[in-house]
Design a protein around this motif. Sequence first.
Motif, PDB file in Angstrom:
ATOM      1  N   ASP A 297       0.801  -1.227   0.000  1.00 15.84           N
ATOM      2  CA  ASP A 297       0.000   0.000   0.000  1.00 15.84           C
ATOM      3  C   ASP A 297       0.837   1.281   0.000  1.00 15.84           C
ATOM      4  OD1 ASP A 297       0.980  -0.290   2.572  1.00 15.84           O
ATOM      5  OD2 ASP A 297      -0.917   0.222   3.555  1.00 15.84           O
ATOM      6  N   ASP A 298       2.144   1.163  -0.115  1.00 19.88           N
ATOM      7  CA  ASP A 298       3.007   2.345  -0.103  1.00 19.88           C
ATOM      8  C   ASP A 298       2.802   3.158  -1.381  1.00 19.88           C
ATOM      9  OD1 ASP A 298       5.593   3.949  -0.500  1.00 19.88           O
ATOM     10  OD2 ASP A 298       5.815   3.168   1.536  1.00 19.88           O
ATOM     11  N   LEU A 299       2.685   4.447  -1.231  1.00 13.00           N
ATOM     12  CA  LEU A 299       2.426   5.314  -2.386  1.00 13.00           C
ATOM     13  C   LEU A 299       3.634   5.490  -3.300  1.00 13.00           C
ATOM     14  CD1 LEU A 299       0.109   7.968  -0.739  1.00 13.00           C
ATOM     15  CD2 LEU A 299      -0.522   6.153  -2.309  1.00 13.00           C
ATOM     16  N   SER A 300       4.792   5.011  -2.896  1.00  9.64           N
ATOM     17  CA  SER A 300       5.971   5.106  -3.775  1.00  9.64           C
ATOM     18  C   SER A 300       5.737   4.376  -5.093  1.00  9.64           C
ATOM     19  CB  SER A 300       7.210   4.537  -3.082  1.00  9.64           C
ATOM     20  OG  SER A 300       7.058   3.154  -2.808  1.00  9.64           O
ATOM     21  N   HIS A 301       4.916   3.325  -5.071  1.00 13.48           N
ATOM     22  CA  HIS A 301       4.626   2.561  -6.291  1.00 13.48           C
ATOM     23  C   HIS A 301       3.975   3.446  -7.363  1.00 13.48           C
ATOM     24  CE1 HIS A 301       5.523  -0.961  -3.906  1.00 13.48           C
ATOM     25  NE2 HIS A 301       4.484  -0.761  -3.125  1.00 13.48           N
ATOM     26  N   TRP A 302       3.258   4.473  -6.926  1.00 10.93           N
ATOM     27  CA  TRP A 302       2.492   5.298  -7.856  1.00 10.93           C
ATOM     28  C   TRP A 302       3.392   6.125  -8.775  1.00 10.93           C
ATOM     29  CZ3 TRP A 302      -3.062   6.869  -6.690  1.00 10.93           C
ATOM     30  CH2 TRP A 302      -3.710   5.868  -5.973  1.00 10.93           C
ATOM     31  N   SER A 303       4.684   6.226  -8.459  1.00 12.87           N
ATOM     32  CA  SER A 303       5.589   6.951  -9.358  1.00 12.87           C
ATOM     33  C   SER A 303       5.742   6.211 -10.684  1.00 12.87           C
ATOM     34  CB  SER A 303       6.957   7.167  -8.705  1.00 12.87           C
ATOM     35  OG  SER A 303       7.604   5.925  -8.497  1.00 12.87           O
TER      36      SER A 303
END
Length: 191
Positions: free
Chosen positions: A129-135
Amino acid sequence: MIKAQPGYAPAEVEALTRQWVETMVVGLNLCPFAAPVVRDNTLRYAVTPAQEDEALVAAFLAEVELMLKADEHEISTTLFIVPVGLEDFYDYLDHLRLFEDLLEQAGLDGVLQLASFHPAYRFAGVPEDDLSHWSNRSPWPAFHIIREAEMSRALTHYANPEQIPERNIKLLRELGREGLIARFPPFADYC
């Protein structure tokens, strides 16, 4: 993930991808090198109908050849978009490795490199669920074909490029899931 149906319209896939690039990649400055190629209209959006391995390889190699034959002022970089067939992130990663191997076999190491984008992108060892993936999350699976010489020139004008990922992660976390969806509503369909 946005589900592409057998009758998807390539123009719609391209339009949504352009919106993502302009809103997220350029709009949030996730890639500080993207704005000039978007502004100059030298980013090629190549939507392939290919779904099977052999056809995908042929389509990818055709894009590589087209890019190599073109002047970089005509085609600076290419987003090779695969709306059907690589929905599974691990299948996508297998093709990323295959395409990188093909570039190496063709002697294009140091000439072209690939960046990877997928609706279900996940960095290894990072919580799901870490938003770093969204990059690296995009509306469709895509392989970004980049000219290394052009990237090298761009890097000479950017202080501390190694800090870009950290800056992006901080920004994405500050915006939060709801903020990212508000900025680019299609994210709600696949993130």
